[in-house]
Design an enzyme around this catalytic site. Structure first.
Site, PDB file in Angstrom:
ATOM      1  N   LYS A 173       0.872  -1.180   0.000  1.00  0.00           N
ATOM      2  CA  LYS A 173       0.000   0.000   0.000  1.00  0.00           C
ATOM      3  C   LYS A 173       0.908   1.229   0.000  1.00  0.00           C
ATOM      4  O   LYS A 173       1.485   1.596   1.023  1.00  0.00           O
ATOM      5  CB  LYS A 173      -0.889  -0.013   1.252  1.00  0.00           C
ATOM      6  CG  LYS A 173      -2.248   0.666   1.115  1.00  0.00           C
ATOM      7  CD  LYS A 173      -2.210   2.122   0.747  1.00  0.00           C
ATOM      8  CE  LYS A 173      -2.095   3.023   1.956  1.00  0.00           C
ATOM      9  NZ  LYS A 173      -1.976   4.463   1.619  1.00  0.00           N
ATOM     10  N   GLY A 225       6.999   5.477   7.795  1.00  0.00           N
ATOM     11  CA  GLY A 225       6.134   6.653   7.903  1.00  0.00           C
ATOM     12  C   GLY A 225       6.340   7.345   9.235  1.00  0.00           C
ATOM     13  O   GLY A 225       7.417   7.261   9.825  1.00  0.00           O
ATOM     14  N   GLY A 226       5.300   8.026   9.690  1.00  0.00           N
ATOM     15  CA  GLY A 226       5.410   8.868  10.886  1.00  0.00           C
ATOM     16  C   GLY A 226       5.020   8.123  12.163  1.00  0.00           C
ATOM     17  O   GLY A 226       4.412   7.049  12.133  1.00  0.00           O
ATOM     18  N   GLU A 247       9.916   1.899  10.389  1.00  0.00           N
ATOM     19  CA  GLU A 247      10.977   2.824   9.957  1.00  0.00           C
ATOM     20  C   GLU A 247      10.384   4.224  10.053  1.00  0.00           C
ATOM     21  O   GLU A 247       9.578   4.627   9.207  1.00  0.00           O
ATOM     22  CB  GLU A 247      11.339   2.542   8.493  1.00  0.00           C
ATOM     23  CG  GLU A 247      12.165   1.310   8.306  1.00  0.00           C
ATOM     24  CD  GLU A 247      13.603   1.523   8.738  1.00  0.00           C
ATOM     25  OE1 GLU A 247      14.157   2.605   8.501  1.00  0.00           O
ATOM     26  OE2 GLU A 247      14.166   0.593   9.331  1.00  0.00           O
ATOM     27  N   LEU A 248      10.804   4.977  11.056  1.00  0.00           N
ATOM     28  CA  LEU A 248      10.106   6.232  11.330  1.00  0.00           C
ATOM     29  C   LEU A 248      11.022   7.434  11.120  1.00  0.00           C
ATOM     30  O   LEU A 248      12.012   7.346  10.406  1.00  0.00           O
ATOM     31  CB  LEU A 248       9.521   6.172  12.733  1.00  0.00           C
ATOM     32  CG  LEU A 248       8.764   4.867  13.047  1.00  0.00           C
ATOM     33  CD1 LEU A 248       8.240   4.851  14.462  1.00  0.00           C
ATOM     34  CD2 LEU A 248       7.646   4.625  12.043  1.00  0.00           C
ATOM     35  N   CYS A 281      14.049  11.104   5.795  1.00  0.00           N
ATOM     36  CA  CYS A 281      13.987  10.650   7.194  1.00  0.00           C
ATOM     37  C   CYS A 281      15.332  10.817   7.891  1.00  0.00           C
ATOM     38  O   CYS A 281      15.390  11.016   9.091  1.00  0.00           O
ATOM     39  CB  CYS A 281      13.529   9.206   7.264  1.00  0.00           C
ATOM     40  SG  CYS A 281      14.504   8.113   6.238  1.00  0.00           S
TER      41      CYS A 281
HETATM   42  P1  NDP Z   1       2.406   8.644   7.399  1.00  0.00           P
HETATM   43  O1  NDP Z   1       2.656   7.945   8.674  1.00  0.00           O
HETATM   44  O2  NDP Z   1       1.357   9.681   7.334  1.00  0.00           O
HETATM   45  O3  NDP Z   1       2.012   7.584   6.238  1.00  0.00           O
HETATM   46  C1  NDP Z   1       2.860   6.516   5.860  1.00  0.00           C
HETATM   47  C2  NDP Z   1       2.028   5.456   5.153  1.00  0.00           C
HETATM   48  O4  NDP Z   1       1.090   4.874   6.050  1.00  0.00           O
HETATM   49  C3  NDP Z   1       1.206   5.983   3.989  1.00  0.00           C
HETATM   50  O5  NDP Z   1       1.151   5.010   2.981  1.00  0.00           O
HETATM   51  C4  NDP Z   1      -0.148   6.162   4.632  1.00  0.00           C
HETATM   52  O6  NDP Z   1      -1.176   6.216   3.695  1.00  0.00           O
HETATM   53  C5  NDP Z   1      -0.215   4.930   5.499  1.00  0.00           C
HETATM   54  N1  NDP Z   1      -1.172   4.997   6.598  1.00  0.00           N
HETATM   55  C6  NDP Z   1      -1.705   6.088   7.195  1.00  0.00           C
HETATM   56  N2  NDP Z   1      -2.526   5.724   8.228  1.00  0.00           N
HETATM   57  C7  NDP Z   1      -2.491   4.357   8.269  1.00  0.00           C
HETATM   58  C8  NDP Z   1      -3.091   3.387   9.127  1.00  0.00           C
HETATM   59  N3  NDP Z   1      -3.882   3.709  10.143  1.00  0.00           N
HETATM   60  N4  NDP Z   1      -2.817   2.087   8.898  1.00  0.00           N
HETATM   61  C9  NDP Z   1      -1.996   1.710   7.899  1.00  0.00           C
HETATM   62  N5  NDP Z   1      -1.406   2.590   7.050  1.00  0.00           N
HETATM   63  C10 NDP Z   1      -1.636   3.900   7.243  1.00  0.00           C
HETATM   64  O7  NDP Z   1       3.801   9.207   6.964  1.00  0.00           O
HETATM   65  P2  NDP Z   1       4.145  10.134   5.725  1.00  0.00           P
HETATM   66  O8  NDP Z   1       3.678   9.451   4.468  1.00  0.00           O
HETATM   67  O9  NDP Z   1       3.696  11.513   5.985  1.00  0.00           O
HETATM   68  O10 NDP Z   1       5.743  10.053   5.726  1.00  0.00           O
HETATM   69  C11 NDP Z   1       6.542  10.909   6.451  1.00  0.00           C
HETATM   70  C12 NDP Z   1       7.176  10.196   7.607  1.00  0.00           C
HETATM   71  O11 NDP Z   1       7.862   9.035   7.155  1.00  0.00           O
HETATM   72  C13 NDP Z   1       8.218  11.042   8.286  1.00  0.00           C
HETATM   73  O12 NDP Z   1       8.089  10.980   9.687  1.00  0.00           O
HETATM   74  C14 NDP Z   1       9.519  10.409   7.857  1.00  0.00           C
HETATM   75  O13 NDP Z   1      10.569  10.640   8.730  1.00  0.00           O
HETATM   76  C15 NDP Z   1       9.145   8.980   7.753  1.00  0.00           C
HETATM   77  N6  NDP Z   1      10.096   8.274   6.890  1.00  0.00           N
HETATM   78  C16 NDP Z   1      10.949   7.353   7.444  1.00  0.00           C
HETATM   79  C17 NDP Z   1      11.908   6.715   6.670  1.00  0.00           C
HETATM   80  C18 NDP Z   1      12.816   5.673   7.254  1.00  0.00           C
HETATM   81  O14 NDP Z   1      13.361   4.873   6.496  1.00  0.00           O
HETATM   82  N7  NDP Z   1      13.039   5.639   8.561  1.00  0.00           N
HETATM   83  C19 NDP Z   1      12.050   7.025   5.263  1.00  0.00           C
HETATM   84  C20 NDP Z   1      11.098   7.982   4.771  1.00  0.00           C
HETATM   85  C21 NDP Z   1      10.161   8.582   5.577  1.00  0.00           C
HETATM   86  P3  NDP Z   1      -1.677   7.660   3.195  1.00  0.00           P
HETATM   87  O15 NDP Z   1      -0.473   8.422   2.725  1.00  0.00           O
HETATM   88  O16 NDP Z   1      -2.572   7.322   2.087  1.00  0.00           O
HETATM   89  O17 NDP Z   1      -2.341   8.290   4.388  1.00  0.00           O
END
Ligand code: NDP
Length: 486
Positions: A173, A225-226, A247-248, A281
């Site tokens: 996803k 993600g976040g 991975e945050l 990130c």
């Molecule tokens: P989000 O946490 O908003 O979203 C990440 C993914 O999760 C998206 O595909 C999102 O879908 C999906 N998602 C959202 N809510 C849910 C849920 N309840 N259950 C399952 N999936 C869900 O993060 P961002 O996309 O805004 O990314 C930015 C963050 O990612 C930053 O904090 C950054 O540091 C981190 N990051 C970490 C990396 C690493 O390797 N450590 C690398 C790159 C980024 P949708 O977008 O459709 O809401």
């Protein structure tokens, strides 16, 4: 408008049954592609297909699995220009950066394809060779792979290749903001002949991701993600007792000592936070500088930041593109307002760029207090916080005074100093006299609230396996059935 209405479920491109949604090109701020949201039935069909495919994929020879993964790498490389353009349309990052990241993705497929026949267990000899135990690493099952918008294919390539190499199947996803390149990868997987159900891609919003992570057919979750989303995902994983990698974000400290290779360190500091407009990130968003060279570094960084060329991300001369979407643009500006309110000294940028649109000036704050909001919160944008320190102990204390622990950098020509400081930094990745470089072999991941689990390297591969221990008795001895054999 490009149509990406079809998702990959069980080897076929099918329209999602939910409503349509659009992706906005952050440079033009116009919609450029349309997608469909997966509904509950679509998610269920994808997971069910992956469960079915798992039964044959896990038994498919390593040679054949490697052949398919290498073939996928071949077509990614063949289509590199098209894929890079698509990602730039979606997230506004420089096309040359997307190109490099997607080539890195192809490299990850090849790295793990080469690993398939090297996944080994161990033999544990037991008492007097009368019995022994051997371990095998088995695949887990269906992996739910969820990625962020900043580097869609590159982030996916940290997850999908090790998952497939270990014998798992996947339901992916991507972020709602950047689904196009992942759907292109789905078409390429069909082209090279991946069996139906091994790779599935569903699109939609966070709610779609939540349907996926809570599905009882999922055996492992890997998420980038976040933090707030991560908490929901960890709760979903806990509810079904499945392993989960997170991975945050980060607030990484890039530390420049007075004996640093100066020009290299300044370039590393600039690239560390302004590459990808800071939407990385591992961004080195806190720059810690030794007091004896502090004013010189502040001045040089401020001057360089003011000269960064903003513009069309497809232009080879451009150094920084727009912020990926309007909601995030507003968030980045709010971080600037917080920093000003908290009393940090603005030495470069600080405003929406004259270019308009979603551009923000490369911004540098000096004399930042490490307890301030700018130093403690991830911005994920082109904002640098410079903080002075006197000695190693103070640099380490400031670097570790963070809830995050993803990455960090140390710049010094004294290898003993550099490595002893690197050892004390509580983060999963440390660069010495370089920054923001990566390799398929080198694991990456977080300490503290930057997450757990590892991507890339052998470590990621092992994260997609489960250990089976088989104990064998070689004797004819009849044991007392009522006591534990040992
Ligand atoms: P989000 O946490 O908003 O979203 C990440 C993914 O999760 C998206 O595909 C999102 O879908 C999906 N998602 C959202 N809510 C849910 C849920 N309840 N259950 C399952 N999936 C869900 O993060 P961002 O996309 O805004 O990314 C930015 C963050 O990612 C930053 O904090 C950054 O540091 C981190 N990051 C970490 C990396 C690493 O390797 N450590 C690398 C790159 C980024 P949708 O977008 O459709 O809401």
């Amino acid at each position: 408008m490009e149509s990406y209405r079809e998702q990959l479920i069980d080897g076929e491109l099918v329209r999602g049954h939910g409503p349509e949604f659009e992706s906005i090109n952050p440079y033009t701020e116009k919609p450029w592609a349309v997608f469909t949201e997966a509904d509950e039935g679509d998610v269920d069909r994808a997971v069910t297909a992956a469960e079915r495919a798992f039964e044959s994929w896990r038994k498919t020879s390593g040679v054949e699995r490697a052949r398919l993964m290498n073939a996928l790498a071949d077509v990614i490389e063949r289509d590199i220009d098209r894929l890079a353009q698509i990602e730039t349309n979606d997230n506004g990052k420089l096309i040359k950066e997307n190109r490099n990241q997607i080539l890195f993705a192809a490299r990850n497929f090849r790295f793990y394809a080469g690993y398939i026949d090297k996944i080994a267990g161990e033999v544990k000899t037991m008492d007097a060779y009368t019995s022994f135990d051997f371990t095998v690493r088995e695949p887990i099952g269906v992996c739910a792979l969820i990625t962020a918008w900043n580097s869609p294919l590159q982030l996916l390539s940290n997850k999908l290749p090790p998952a497939l190499a270990a014998g798992n199947t996947a339901v992916i996803k991507p972020s709602e903001f950047t689904s196009a390149s992942t759907l292109e990868l789905a078409s390429l997987a069909i082209e090279v002949g991946f069996p139906p159900g091994v790779i599935n891609v569903i699109t939609g919003f966070g709610s779609t991701g939540a349907l996926l992570t809570s599905h009882p057919g999922v055996g492992k979750i890997s998420f980038t993600g976040g933090i707030e989303t991560a908490k929901r995902i960890a709760a979903a994983a806990a509810a079904n007792i499945v392993p989960c990698s997170l991975e945050l974000g980060g607030k990484s400290a890039n530390i420049i000592f007075e004996d640093a290779p100066y020009e290299k360190a300044i370039a590393g500091a600039i690239g560390g936070v302004f590459a990808a407009a800071g939407q990385s990130c591992v961004a080195g968003s806190r720059l810690l500088v030794q007091a004896s060279i502090y004013e010189r570094v502040v001045e040089d960084i401020a001057q360089w930041a003011s000269r960064i060329k903003l513009g069309d991300p497809t232009d080879a001369e451009t150094q920084m593109g727009p912020i990926a979407f309007r909601g995030h643009y507003e968030r980045v500006l709010a971080h600037i307002a917080d920093a000003l309110e908290d009393g940090s000294r603005l030495v470069a940028g600080g405003h929406p760029a004259a270019l308009g649109g979603l551009f923000i000036e490369p911004t540098v704050f000096a004399d930042v207090d490490n307890s301030s909001r700018l130093a403690q919160n991830e911005v994920f944008g082109p904002i640098l916080a410079i903080i002075p320190f006197d000695d190693e102990a103070e640099a380490i204390a400031i670097a570790n005074d963070s809830r995050f622990g993803l990455a960090g950098g140390v710049w010094s020509k004294d290898v003993t100093r550099a490595l002893s400081v690197a050892k004390e930094i509580r983060s999963g990745i440390i660069w010495v006299n370089t920054y923001r470089t990566s390799a398929a072999q080198a694991p990456s991941g977080g300490f503290k609230q930057s997450g757990y689990g590892r991507e890339r390297g052998t470590e990621a591969l092992l994260d997609y396996t489960v250990v089976k221990s088989t104990l064998v008795d070689l004797t004819d001895t009849v044991r007392d059935p009522f006591v534990l054999g040992r």
